[in-house]
Enzyme design. Structure first.
Site, PDB file in Angstrom:
ATOM      1  CB  SER A 106      -0.966  -0.038   1.188  1.00 57.09           C
ATOM      2  OG  SER A 106      -1.983   0.921   1.045  1.00 57.09           O
ATOM      3  CG  ASP A 127      -6.554  -2.607  -3.669  1.00 59.21           C
ATOM      4  OD1 ASP A 127      -7.065  -1.528  -3.292  1.00 59.21           O
ATOM      5  OD2 ASP A 127      -5.381  -2.925  -3.411  1.00 59.21           O
ATOM      6  CG  HIS A 134      -5.693  -2.312   0.128  1.00 58.03           C
ATOM      7  ND1 HIS A 134      -4.836  -1.993  -0.905  1.00 58.03           N
ATOM      8  CD2 HIS A 134      -5.208  -1.663   1.222  1.00 58.03           C
ATOM      9  CE1 HIS A 134      -3.900  -1.189  -0.471  1.00 58.03           C
ATOM     10  NE2 HIS A 134      -4.082  -0.971   0.819  1.00 58.03           N
TER      11      HIS A 134
END
Length: 219
Positions: A70, A163, A193
């Site tokens: 991320s 995601d 995610h």
């Protein structure tokens, strides 16, 4: 803005064990108390410290990788670009569900705006807290997809099919390939995610984790 050495401790332990490598986790400072560019500077300083003191860390300076998930994937991608001309640059960038373009919202933001763990409203909030209103979102230190990719490390990019960040991860892989960089893109179609955090519980996430450690073993 979130996460810590503790939140990712098990992930790092298993990467080290299954990847047969040393994992050095970086406790970089977080926004909003420390917005851009502090986290980037921390990541770059940490990488260079390890590279310049490889013997003290018991690692090989010519076999270093950077990685993250991320926002951590954002930092890893930026470090890979900024350190590519160092004496001991990264040889691999392992990017999981990376946030690589803060200049726009891709179609996957709309498709998975709500209900899939990471939501569009939260991404907008993260962005607002990380960068100032006058920050150039096409600055490669913010959005590595706009960086000079010539000579950057090989990449393994792992994205989730559900995601909001899916499409920019795919776009970054394509951009790297267009620049002549050896790049492996893996799209795990059923995953949301941060799916690698659940490799102990979800079979598709375990497959992805095994793919990650295989890449590390091949470095």
């Amino acid at each position: 803005m979130a996460g810590s050495l503790e939140s990712h401790d098990l992930v790092c332990q298993h990467l080290a064990a299954d990847g047969n490598c040393t994992v050095i986790a970086v406790d970089y400072r977080l926004a909003p108390e420390h917005p851009f560019p502090t986290p980037v500077n921390d990541g770059l300083a940490a990488f260079r410290h390890v590279a310049n003191n490889a013997d003290k860390f018991g690692v090989g300076a010519t076999r270093l990788a950077v990685g993250g998930d991320s926002a951590g994937g954002n930092l890893a991608a930026v470090v890979a670009q900024q350190a590519k001309d160092d004496a001991h640059p990264p040889k691999l960038q392992l990017l999981w569900v990376p946030w690589v373009d803060m200049s726009r919202e891709y179609q996957s933001y709309k498709l998975f705006a709500t209900g899939f763990f990471l939501e569009r409203v939260k991404m907008r909030w993260f962005k607002k807290k990380y960068i100032n209103d006058d920050t150039d979102t096409t600055d490669p230190m913010v959005s590595p997809i706009f960086g000079n990719l010539e000579g950057v490390a090989s990449a393994v990019i792992m994205v989730g099919g559900f995601d909001p960040l899916r499409d920019e991860g795919v776009a970054y892989a394509d951009t790297l390939k267009d620049a002549g960089i050896k790049t492996k893109l893996k799209v795990y179609e059923t995953m949301p995610h941060l799916f690698l955090m659940f490799a102990g519980e979800i079979e598709d996430a375990k497959v992805a984790f095994d793919d990650a450690t295989r890449a590390l073993r091949g470095l």
